[in-house]
Write a protein that holds these residues in place. Structure first.
Motif, PDB file in Angstrom:
ATOM      1  N   LEU A  50     -51.212  47.612  53.263  1.00  0.00           N
ATOM      2  CA  LEU A  50     -51.944  46.911  54.708  1.00  0.00           C
ATOM      3  C   LEU A  50     -50.575  47.274  55.729  1.00  0.00           C
ATOM      4  O   LEU A  50     -49.143  46.915  54.879  1.00  0.00           O
ATOM      5  CB  LEU A  50     -51.096  45.345  54.113  1.00  0.00           C
ATOM      6  CG  LEU A  50     -52.989  44.660  53.055  1.00  0.00           C
ATOM      7  CD1 LEU A  50     -52.421  43.526  52.359  1.00  0.00           C
ATOM      8  CD2 LEU A  50     -53.695  44.711  53.957  1.00  0.00           C
TER       9      LEU A  50
ATOM     10  N   ASP B 107     -55.859  45.717  56.718  1.00  0.00           N
ATOM     11  CA  ASP B 107     -55.388  46.723  56.583  1.00  0.00           C
ATOM     12  C   ASP B 107     -54.955  48.236  57.745  1.00  0.00           C
ATOM     13  O   ASP B 107     -56.039  48.614  58.509  1.00  0.00           O
ATOM     14  CB  ASP B 107     -56.852  46.972  56.156  1.00  0.00           C
ATOM     15  CG  ASP B 107     -56.694  48.489  55.750  1.00  0.00           C
ATOM     16  OD1 ASP B 107     -57.036  49.069  54.352  1.00  0.00           O
ATOM     17  OD2 ASP B 107     -58.385  49.412  56.541  1.00  0.00           O
TER      18      ASP B 107
ATOM     19  N   ARG C 140     -61.061  45.573  52.565  1.00  0.00           N
ATOM     20  CA  ARG C 140     -60.887  45.785  51.648  1.00  0.00           C
ATOM     21  C   ARG C 140     -61.813  44.760  50.738  1.00  0.00           C
ATOM     22  O   ARG C 140     -61.337  44.996  49.786  1.00  0.00           O
ATOM     23  CB  ARG C 140     -59.593  45.007  51.797  1.00  0.00           C
ATOM     24  CG  ARG C 140     -58.293  45.294  53.051  1.00  0.00           C
ATOM     25  CD  ARG C 140     -57.436  46.167  52.365  1.00  0.00           C
ATOM     26  NE  ARG C 140     -56.860  45.406  51.323  1.00  0.00           N
ATOM     27  CZ  ARG C 140     -55.827  46.170  51.330  1.00  0.00           C
ATOM     28  NH1 ARG C 140     -55.888  47.655  51.262  1.00  0.00           N
ATOM     29  NH2 ARG C 140     -55.184  45.348  50.177  1.00  0.00           N
TER      30      ARG C 140
END
Length: 213
Positions: A13, A27, A58
């Motif tokens: 992240l 992301d 994700r």
């Protein structure tokens, strides 16, 4: 709005700062693919799109992680992903895995049914209920369970002999009945097998007595 900073964080992240203030974590790969970096101007519509793409990626990674541990039905997998991500992202992720053949309700149901019937010694009725609880359509569950040859009496007898050998004790007998009912067995089947086991125990006891002399 101006992207003023993009800083890497844990778990793939990155923290995104807009107009000098922290905005959200997204992301990292999604940010790279969409060229989101410091100095870029972005409007609300584009930001919303990036958030959706990040969530979808994700969610898909979460789905892959979950199925790497064990099989899941489509419904079960979607529900688990929704605990972390929005409904749309969860559904898209699972649909993609279904397209790739990584999620298949019929295959899951057949493998799980075999486990329920022959490892957990559940009744066919109980197995249908458990498959339905996992999100398998009842009609499909009944069809798959019907493909297996299950000996009801043998299953009940196995459970009794393994866990409730002192079935002649009333307290233990009640526990056995409750456990068997939770596995989906009907009272008539349970009573028949228990009576048979009690008769066997009585005969063995008489036999022991006859040979004592």
């Amino acid at each position: 709005m101006i992207i003023t900073a993009v800083e890497p964080r844990k778990k793939s992240l990155s923290a995104v700062y807009i107009d000098g203030e922290y905005a959200m974590k997204l992301d990292t790969q999604t940010l790279i693919e969409n060229r989101i970096k410091a100095g870029r101007e972005i409007d609300d519509e584009e930001l919303h799109e990036i958030v959706e793409l990040s969530n979808e990626r994700r969610a898909k990674e979460k789905a892959l992680w979950l199925i790497s541990y064990r099989d899941h039905s489509k419904k079960e997998l979607t529900q688990k992903i929704r605990r972390t991500y929005d409904e749309q992202s969860a559904e898209k992720a699972v649909e993609r895995l279904e397209e790739l053949g990584l999620v298949n309700d019929e295959g899951f149901a057949r493998r799980y049914a075999e486990q329920l019937l022959f490892s957990k010694h559940m009744s066919p009725r109980g197995a249908v209920f458990e498959l339905s609880r996992k999100g398998i359509e009842k009609e499909l569950a009944e069809q798959i369970i019907g493909e297996f040859d299950v000996d009801i009496d043998e299953n009940i007898r196995y459970i009794i002999e393994r866990k409730y050998r002192r079935i002649d004790d009333e307290k233990i007998r009640r526990k056995a009945v409750s456990a068997l009912q939770r596995l989906g067995y009907g009272w008539d089947d349970i009573k028949r097998v228990i009576n048979y086991c009690l008769d066997e125990m009585e005969n063995e006891s008489e036999g022991d007595y006859l040979f004592d002399d």
